[in-house]
Design a protein around this motif. Structure first.
Motif, mmCIF file in Angstrom:
data_model
loop_
_atom_site.group_PDB
_atom_site.id
_atom_site.type_symbol
_atom_site.label_atom_id
_atom_site.label_comp_id
_atom_site.label_asym_id
_atom_site.label_seq_id
_atom_site.Cartn_x
_atom_site.Cartn_y
_atom_site.Cartn_z
ATOM 1 N N ASP A 251 14.355 19.807 -6.393
ATOM 2 C CA ASP A 251 13.404 20.051 -7.484
ATOM 3 C C ASP A 251 12.985 18.736 -8.142
ATOM 4 O O ASP A 251 11.795 18.483 -8.364
ATOM 5 C CB ASP A 251 14.026 20.972 -8.538
ATOM 6 C CG ASP A 251 14.080 22.424 -8.098
ATOM 7 O OD1 ASP A 251 13.623 22.718 -6.981
ATOM 8 O OD2 ASP A 251 14.584 23.256 -8.871
ATOM 9 N N LEU B 150 7.376 24.396 -5.252
ATOM 10 C CA LEU B 150 7.685 24.587 -6.671
ATOM 11 C C LEU B 150 7.109 25.896 -7.196
ATOM 12 O O LEU B 150 7.703 26.536 -8.068
ATOM 13 C CB LEU B 150 7.161 23.398 -7.479
ATOM 14 C CG LEU B 150 7.854 22.055 -7.174
ATOM 15 C CD1 LEU B 150 7.180 20.921 -7.928
ATOM 16 C CD2 LEU B 150 9.340 22.118 -7.533
ATOM 17 N N LYS C 226 9.185 17.054 -7.914
ATOM 18 C CA LYS C 226 8.423 16.906 -9.161
ATOM 19 C C LYS C 226 8.007 15.448 -9.361
ATOM 20 O O LYS C 226 6.887 15.170 -9.820
ATOM 21 C CB LYS C 226 9.263 17.396 -10.342
ATOM 22 C CG LYS C 226 9.400 18.916 -10.409
ATOM 23 C CD LYS C 226 10.311 19.349 -11.548
ATOM 24 C CE LYS C 226 10.470 20.851 -11.585
ATOM 25 N NZ LYS C 226 11.414 21.294 -12.652
#
Length: 288
Positions: free
Chosen positions: A232, A135, A236
């Motif tokens: 993503d 990230l 997360k």
């Protein structure tokens, strides 16, 4: 694109004096590839559609190079316009280089996370660290792309054909080829950096539902998958521990993203080589 006037399909038998009276095969091929890309669905932003467009751009650049080898083309461009085209070719290469660098960095980050997950005996913290690194890398990639997208705004201004050049069919076609190339590379950069672009589609879908209620079911199915978005979101969630993500499922998302990146890499690398070759052809015209 709005920055350049798109000509209707050009009749090669009735052209200005900048073209020979009889159409050359290379001219016809160039125009055919150009019109095909101009008529493609610019709203489509899936990885497969982008790969298809990058392949089409390679065909366009191939025909553009043959077009530049024509003595008639060289005579017209050498008079006045080749310097402007050289400037545009350099800007296209810069954008292409940014896209390549971002794809390479993204693939390296994906490989790091996949390696951590494959170590089944590793502590969960190792996977989390790998995810955090991914990230962080994504953040750097997005920053580089934001800078490139700002530069593209300036490039669009240079794509406007001046009033003194509008009668030059050769220059207009070459500038349109630049415009189509910039548009596709811009779509690619948005695809990499802003996978949440589906929200824009959702807004359009809401409007469409009001205008055409009978197509609600169809519109709901027109959601474009973005492999960057899937990874993503999964990573997360893993870091924030919002939910337990199966290593197998995450590995599948990462594998699909890696394959997506590799396909796009092939397209961008091929396009870059074609752009370099065309720049060499323009330099030869400039020096002769």
């Amino acid at each position: 694109m709005a920055a350049i006037e798109s000509n209707p399909k050009i009749n090669l038998h009735v052209r200005s004096n900048s073209f020979p009276t009889a159409p050359h095969t290379f001219v016809s091929q160039f125009e055919e590839h150009l019109n095909r890309l101009k008529s493609s669905d610019s709203a489509s932003s899936s990885s497969s559609s982008l790969s298809h467009k990058l392949s089409g751009l390679q065909d366009l650049q191939d025909s553009s190079d043959k077009f530049l080898q024509l003595s008639t083309t060289q005579q017209v461009l050498a008079q006045k316009w080749v310097d402007e085209l050289l400037d545009g070719s350099l800007k296209l290469l810069d954008i292409c280089t940014t896209a390549k660098d971002c794809l390479v960095q993204s693939k390296e980050s994906v490989y790091e996370v996949r390696s951590a997950i494959r170590r089944r005996g590793a502590e969960a913290a190792i996977i989390t660290v790998g995810s955090a690194n991914y990230l962080a890398s994504r953040k750097n990639v997005k920053k580089a792309i934001r800078n490139a997208l700002r530069d593209i705004k300036g490039v669009r201004n240079s794509l406007t054909v001046s009033s003194s050049a509008k009668e030059n069919d050769m220059l207009s076609m070459l500038k349109e080829a630049e415009s189509v190339t910039v548009s596709t590379l811009e779509s690619l950069l948005y695809f990499i950096s802003e996978p949440k672009g589906r929200s824009k589609q959702s807004r359009w879908s809401a409007i469409s539902k009001l205008m055409q209620p009978t197509r609600v079911a169809c519109d709901c199915q027109e959601i474009v998958t973005n492999e960057f978005d899937e990874v993503d979101s999964a990573l997360k969630s893993l870091i924030c521990q919002k939910k337990h993500a199966s290593a197998d499922n995450l590995q599948g998302d990462l594998e699909r993203l890696e394959m997506c990146i590799e396909d796009l890499e092939i397209g961008v690398e091929g396009l870059s080589r074609k752009l370099v070759r065309n720049r060499v052809s323009l330099l030869n015209i400039f020096n002769n």
